[in-house]
Design an enzyme around this catalytic site. Structure first.
Site, PDB file in Angstrom:
ATOM      1  N   GLN A  42       0.803  -1.221   0.000  1.00 15.62           N
ATOM      2  CA  GLN A  42       0.000   0.000   0.000  1.00 15.62           C
ATOM      3  C   GLN A  42       0.835   1.270   0.000  1.00 15.62           C
ATOM      4  OE1 GLN A  42      -2.685  -1.676   3.307  1.00 15.62           O
ATOM      5  NE2 GLN A  42      -4.067  -0.349   2.165  1.00 15.62           N
ATOM      6  N   HIS A  62      -1.649  -5.063 -12.674  1.00 13.35           N
ATOM      7  CA  HIS A  62      -1.118  -4.857 -14.025  1.00 13.35           C
ATOM      8  C   HIS A  62      -1.952  -5.579 -15.083  1.00 13.35           C
ATOM      9  CE1 HIS A  62       3.144  -4.122 -12.185  1.00 13.35           C
ATOM     10  NE2 HIS A  62       2.341  -3.094 -12.046  1.00 13.35           N
ATOM     11  N   ASP A  75       2.519   0.591  -7.933  1.00 15.19           N
ATOM     12  CA  ASP A  75       3.886   0.649  -8.465  1.00 15.19           C
ATOM     13  C   ASP A  75       4.733   1.719  -7.771  1.00 15.19           C
ATOM     14  OD1 ASP A  75       2.997  -1.280 -10.184  1.00 15.19           O
ATOM     15  OD2 ASP A  75       3.378  -0.161 -12.031  1.00 15.19           O
ATOM     16  N   ARG A 100       3.620   0.107  13.065  1.00 13.54           N
ATOM     17  CA  ARG A 100       3.440  -1.241  12.530  1.00 13.54           C
ATOM     18  C   ARG A 100       3.599  -1.184  11.006  1.00 13.54           C
ATOM     19  NH1 ARG A 100      -2.213  -4.191  11.085  1.00 13.54           N
ATOM     20  NH2 ARG A 100      -1.269  -6.072  10.224  1.00 13.54           N
ATOM     21  N   HIS A 145       1.273  -9.519   4.823  1.00  7.48           N
ATOM     22  CA  HIS A 145       0.097  -8.661   4.666  1.00  7.48           C
ATOM     23  C   HIS A 145      -0.377  -8.735   3.211  1.00  7.48           C
ATOM     24  CE1 HIS A 145      -2.072  -4.985   6.500  1.00  7.48           C
ATOM     25  NE2 HIS A 145      -2.685  -5.263   5.372  1.00  7.48           N
ATOM     26  N   ASN A 189      -1.732 -11.096   8.612  1.00  8.05           N
ATOM     27  CA  ASN A 189      -2.769 -10.088   8.782  1.00  8.05           C
ATOM     28  C   ASN A 189      -4.090 -10.505   8.139  1.00  8.05           C
ATOM     29  OD1 ASN A 189      -3.556  -7.108   9.342  1.00  8.05           O
ATOM     30  ND2 ASN A 189      -4.082  -7.400   7.185  1.00  8.05           N
ATOM     31  N   GLU A 190      -5.146 -10.485   8.940  1.00  8.95           N
ATOM     32  CA  GLU A 190      -6.532 -10.645   8.480  1.00  8.95           C
ATOM     33  C   GLU A 190      -6.759 -11.810   7.506  1.00  8.95           C
ATOM     34  OE1 GLU A 190      -8.226  -6.080   8.845  1.00  8.95           O
ATOM     35  OE2 GLU A 190      -7.660  -6.832   6.879  1.00  8.95           O
ATOM     36  N   ASN A 328      -8.127  -6.276  14.400  1.00  9.52           N
ATOM     37  CA  ASN A 328      -8.416  -5.157  13.500  1.00  9.52           C
ATOM     38  C   ASN A 328      -9.924  -4.948  13.497  1.00  9.52           C
ATOM     39  OD1 ASN A 328      -5.717  -5.388  12.915  1.00  9.52           O
ATOM     40  ND2 ASN A 328      -5.977  -5.903  10.768  1.00  9.52           N
ATOM     41  N   TYR A 330     -13.170  -2.027  12.306  1.00 11.80           N
ATOM     42  CA  TYR A 330     -13.556  -0.773  11.659  1.00 11.80           C
ATOM     43  C   TYR A 330     -14.995  -0.363  11.934  1.00 11.80           C
ATOM     44  CZ  TYR A 330      -9.153  -0.829   9.144  1.00 11.80           C
ATOM     45  OH  TYR A 330      -7.823  -0.822   8.844  1.00 11.80           O
ATOM     46  N   GLU A 395      -5.469  -2.251  13.876  1.00  9.00           N
ATOM     47  CA  GLU A 395      -6.071  -1.379  12.865  1.00  9.00           C
ATOM     48  C   GLU A 395      -7.407  -0.882  13.378  1.00  9.00           C
ATOM     49  OE1 GLU A 395      -6.377  -2.818   8.823  1.00  9.00           O
ATOM     50  OE2 GLU A 395      -4.461  -3.874   8.955  1.00  9.00           O
TER      51      GLU A 395
END
Length: 492
Positions: A42, A62, A75, A100, A145, A189-190, A328, A330, A395
């Protein structure tokens, strides 16, 4: 203005839950740690420099840009591969206790396997870690991740049980290189997100829709991989490196409403959160999952359950492989039992229909509502289900369209941290760490750059990817200076 008034109303609802004499409880306990986070794909960019190999998100963006909302890719992203010192300076200026970040598997092992280690890739993460430590910031490392090398996906990825061995080989390289400097590792992660979105839908890479069972096979192998790496760390590294290790999982909260009942809530929790953590904290998958999926699989004509079965040996090997509960979170949902099941029609393995409470403010993604009471419900459930383990929240954050005056984000953080302190102080929930997602606006997977979770803005049209502080940047700085949840500033 109307939206702002709704936000203020939610804020006032939260504040009224705490009496005047309890305002002191908006101060974080001694030793409580607060930080921020990112993930390699990310933010790093530099997707093909210094011998880095192709990972599944390089390949996906891509070759299938139509699956990304704006057709873009990582990229360059935030260019953090080159700007990591600036990122560390930002973290220090805000005052966060820790950062993290995750490792790009293909940057360290370009062909996926440990027979070819990319020393330049390892050095980047050493440099980042040392820069953090030099500035008094604790590094927390996520080993995986979502971005394994593409060659491993061509061999089946997480549907191939050999990933257990390949992941362990990769983790050993990370422990050898960074273990002396890092005291908290997150293995994976997740799992439910990358398995559910990547092996049962085309929402995430690798975009494989596999007979409504690919996600179950993915989790099965992921849990084996996590446990293998946990035991490896425990047996070979812990005594010398003196660190802690676990995985982190995404768990939704829920609203209590007229249709809520304990059975419905528990069923939703087990299919969402328990799927990953029940095998780790209790042993084996939740009974409701095993029973329902076996029953529905039989109705569908399968001669086996779509949910794989752990052997007794694997149940024991996975159980207990966590030094803390990595969480995590949200948002929260209204829970409704699927009415078709009354007619013997089973549409969803969980049997639960989730919806958003439209009376609450919603972010730039339709599922993102501000619902702090659901956060509290979740934390109390974790306390009760798993014997009140130490919870490290890795998160928690809010998405908007990139506003610099991000009042909604501040309101989100204010309300969620107020709820967090309430469950710590009033409900004895053992939460010891909190992470604001994310440090800066970045590539948000299938949503590309169309939504933003950052407390710092990134100019994506600038080749240098200049960083700009938001209102939430200064709000967080005040939080860290006072170790107290700050009021939401008044909108002009």
């Amino acid at each position: 203005m109307e939206r702002y008034m709704v936000i203020v109303t939610i804020f006032c609802m939260v504040i009224t839950r705490i009496s005047c004499c309890d305002i002191v409880k908006l101060t974080f306990p001694s030793g409580f740690k607060i930080g921020t986070a990112s993930a390699a794909y990310q933010v790093e960019g530099a997707w093909n420099v210094s011998d880095k190999g192709e990972n599944i998100w390089d390949h996906w963006t891509h070759n299938y840009p139509e699956y990304i909302r704006d057709g873009r890719n990582g990229d360059v992203a935030c260019n953090s591969y080159y700007k990591y010192k600036e990122d560390v300076a930002l973290i220090k200026s805000i005052g966060f206790d820790f950062y993290r970040f995750s490792i790009s598997w293909s940057r360290v092992l370009p062909n996926g396997f440990a027979n070819e280690i990319n020393e330049e890739g390892i050095q980047y993460y050493k440099n980042l870690t040392e820069e953090l430590l030099a500035n008094g910031i604790e590094p927390i490392v996520t080993i995986y991740h979502w971005d394994h090398p593409m060659i491993l996906e061509e061999l089946g990825g997480w549907t191939n049980e050999l990933m257990v061995e390949w992941f362990a080989d990769y983790a050993r390289v990370i422990f050898d290189a960074l273990g002396p400097l890092v005291k908290t590792f997150i293995t994976i992660n997740e799992p439910s997100v990358y398995c559910g979105n990547g092996y049962n839908t085309t929402r995430h890479s690798p975009g494989k829709v596999l007979e409504n069972m690919g996600h179950y096979i993915c989790i099965h192998n992921t849990l084996k991989a996590h446990a293998t790496v946990y035991h490896m760390y425990d047996d070979e590294y812990r005594s010398e490196q003196q660190g802690q290790i676990s995985l982190t999982t995404q768990c939704d909260g829920w609203y209590l409403n007229d249709d809520s009942n304990a059975t419905l809530v528990d069923q939703a929790f087990q299919f969402n959160c328990g799927w990953v953590v029940h095998p780790v904290f209790v042993g084996d998958y939740p009974e409701i999952m095993k029973t329902r999926i076996a029953m529905i699989s039989e109705l569908e004509g399968y001669p086996f359950s779509r949910l794989p079965e752990f052997s007794d040996e694997w149940v024991e090997y996975i159980k207990g492989t966590a030094d803390f509960f990595g969480l995590n979170h949200y948002t929260s949902y209204i829970l409704t039992a699927d009415p078709d099941e009354e007619s013997g029609i089973y549409n969803i393995d969980s049997g639960i229909i989730k919806s958003v409470n439209t009376s609450y403010p919603v972010g730039s993604l339709a599922w993102m509502s501000i619902a702090p009471e659901g956060f509290g419900n979740l934390l109390r459930m974790i306390r009760d289900q798993y014997d009140n383990p130490p919870v490290q929240i890795f998160e928690n954050g809010y998405c908007d369209l990139g506003e610099l005056d991000d009042y909604d984000r501040i309101t989100y953080y204010n309300s969620y941290m107020t709820e967090l302190l309430s469950v710590i102080n009033n409900d004895n929930c053992n939460v010891v760490r909190y992470t604001a997602w994310s440090l800066m606006d970045n590539f948000e997977w299938s949503d590309g750059y169309t939504v933003n979770f950052g407390i710092v803005s990134v100019n994506l049209t600038d080749p240098d990817r200049a960083r700009t502080s938001k209102l939430s940047t200064s709000w967080w700085r005040s939080v860290m200076e006072t170790r107290t949840v700050q009021d939401v500033p008044t909108s002009v």
